[in-house]
Design a protein around this motif. Structure first.
Motif, short mmCIF file in Angstrom:
data_model
loop_
_atom_site.label_atom_id
_atom_site.label_comp_id
_atom_site.label_asym_id
_atom_site.label_seq_id
_atom_site.Cartn_x
_atom_site.Cartn_y
_atom_site.Cartn_z
N ILE A 15 0.84 -1.20 0.00
CA ILE A 15 0.00 0.00 0.00
C ILE A 15 0.88 1.26 0.00
O ILE A 15 0.55 2.24 -0.65
CB ILE A 15 -0.98 -0.02 1.19
CG1 ILE A 15 -1.98 -1.18 1.01
CG2 ILE A 15 -1.73 1.30 1.30
CD1 ILE A 15 -2.90 -1.40 2.18
N TYR A 16 2.01 1.20 0.66
CA TYR A 16 2.94 2.34 0.67
C TYR A 16 3.46 2.60 -0.75
O TYR A 16 3.55 3.74 -1.18
CB TYR A 16 4.10 2.02 1.61
CG TYR A 16 5.17 3.08 1.67
CD1 TYR A 16 4.97 4.26 2.38
CD2 TYR A 16 6.38 2.91 1.02
CE1 TYR A 16 5.96 5.24 2.44
CE2 TYR A 16 7.37 3.87 1.07
CZ TYR A 16 7.16 5.04 1.78
OH TYR A 16 8.13 6.00 1.82
N LYS A 17 3.77 1.54 -1.46
CA LYS A 17 4.37 1.67 -2.80
C LYS A 17 3.33 1.93 -3.89
O LYS A 17 3.55 2.74 -4.78
CB LYS A 17 5.16 0.40 -3.11
CG LYS A 17 5.98 0.47 -4.36
CD LYS A 17 6.86 -0.75 -4.50
CE LYS A 17 7.68 -0.66 -5.77
NZ LYS A 17 8.51 -1.82 -5.99
N PHE A 18 2.19 1.24 -3.84
CA PHE A 18 1.22 1.28 -4.94
C PHE A 18 -0.05 2.07 -4.64
O PHE A 18 -0.85 2.31 -5.53
CB PHE A 18 0.83 -0.14 -5.37
CG PHE A 18 1.97 -0.93 -5.92
CD1 PHE A 18 2.51 -0.64 -7.16
CD2 PHE A 18 2.52 -1.97 -5.19
CE1 PHE A 18 3.56 -1.37 -7.67
CE2 PHE A 18 3.58 -2.71 -5.69
CZ PHE A 18 4.11 -2.40 -6.94
N GLY A 19 -0.30 2.42 -3.39
CA GLY A 19 -1.50 3.18 -3.04
C GLY A 19 -2.61 2.27 -2.53
O GLY A 19 -2.43 1.06 -2.37
N PRO A 20 -3.79 2.87 -2.26
CA PRO A 20 -4.92 2.10 -1.69
C PRO A 20 -5.28 0.90 -2.56
O PRO A 20 -5.23 0.98 -3.79
CB PRO A 20 -6.06 3.12 -1.67
CG PRO A 20 -5.39 4.44 -1.71
CD PRO A 20 -4.13 4.26 -2.48
N ASP A 21 -5.64 -0.20 -1.90
CA ASP A 21 -5.95 -1.42 -2.63
C ASP A 21 -6.91 -2.27 -1.81
O ASP A 21 -7.04 -2.09 -0.60
CB ASP A 21 -4.67 -2.21 -2.90
CG ASP A 21 -4.65 -2.84 -4.29
OD1 ASP A 21 -5.73 -2.96 -4.91
OD2 ASP A 21 -3.57 -3.23 -4.74
N THR A 22 -7.57 -3.21 -2.50
CA THR A 22 -8.47 -4.14 -1.82
C THR A 22 -7.72 -5.45 -1.55
O THR A 22 -6.77 -5.77 -2.27
CB THR A 22 -9.71 -4.47 -2.68
OG1 THR A 22 -9.29 -5.20 -3.83
CG2 THR A 22 -10.44 -3.22 -3.10
#
Length: 113
Positions: A15-22
């Motif tokens: 999440i730090y690298k790619f952003g919000p996710d499910t």
């Protein structure tokens, strides 16, 4: 703070690298490792996300999504994302302020050696 499991560390760094996710999407592309089949169980990732949320490291993301997929996914998803005019289903998790600090340190620990 308790010792985080390997999967919890991966979730925070992802999440730090790619952003919000499910959790479902993370099961298929955790840390950029993607494939046709998921490498992780989405239900298990959901449990880890809830634990991290309860500990204050993750928050439920309510903002606008970019609708641009990362380069770590198959090209057909890029076409699909252009067709979508709404937020994809599922609960998106993002880092809290404390979670961002922890994830930053984990990112340096895991990838900057």
């Amino acid at each position: 703070m308790r010792e985080l499991s390997v999967i919890e560390k991966y979730i925070l760094v992802h999440i730090y690298k790619f952003g919000p996710d499910t959790p479902w999407l993370m099961a298929h592309r955790l840390l950029g490792n993607y494939g046709y089949t998921s490498k992780y169980d989405p239900d298990e990732l959901e449990k880890y996300c809830k634990v991290l949320k309860d500990e204050g490291l993750l928050v439920v993301y309510n903002g606008e999504l970019k609708m641009k997929v990362t380069s770590s996914i198959k090209p057909w998803l890029k076409v699909k994302s252009k067709e979508m005019k709404h937020k994809p289903q599922g609960i998106y998790y993002d880092l809290s302020k404390e979670g961002r600090k922890v994830a930053s340190n984990l990112y340096k620990e895991l990838f900057k050696k």
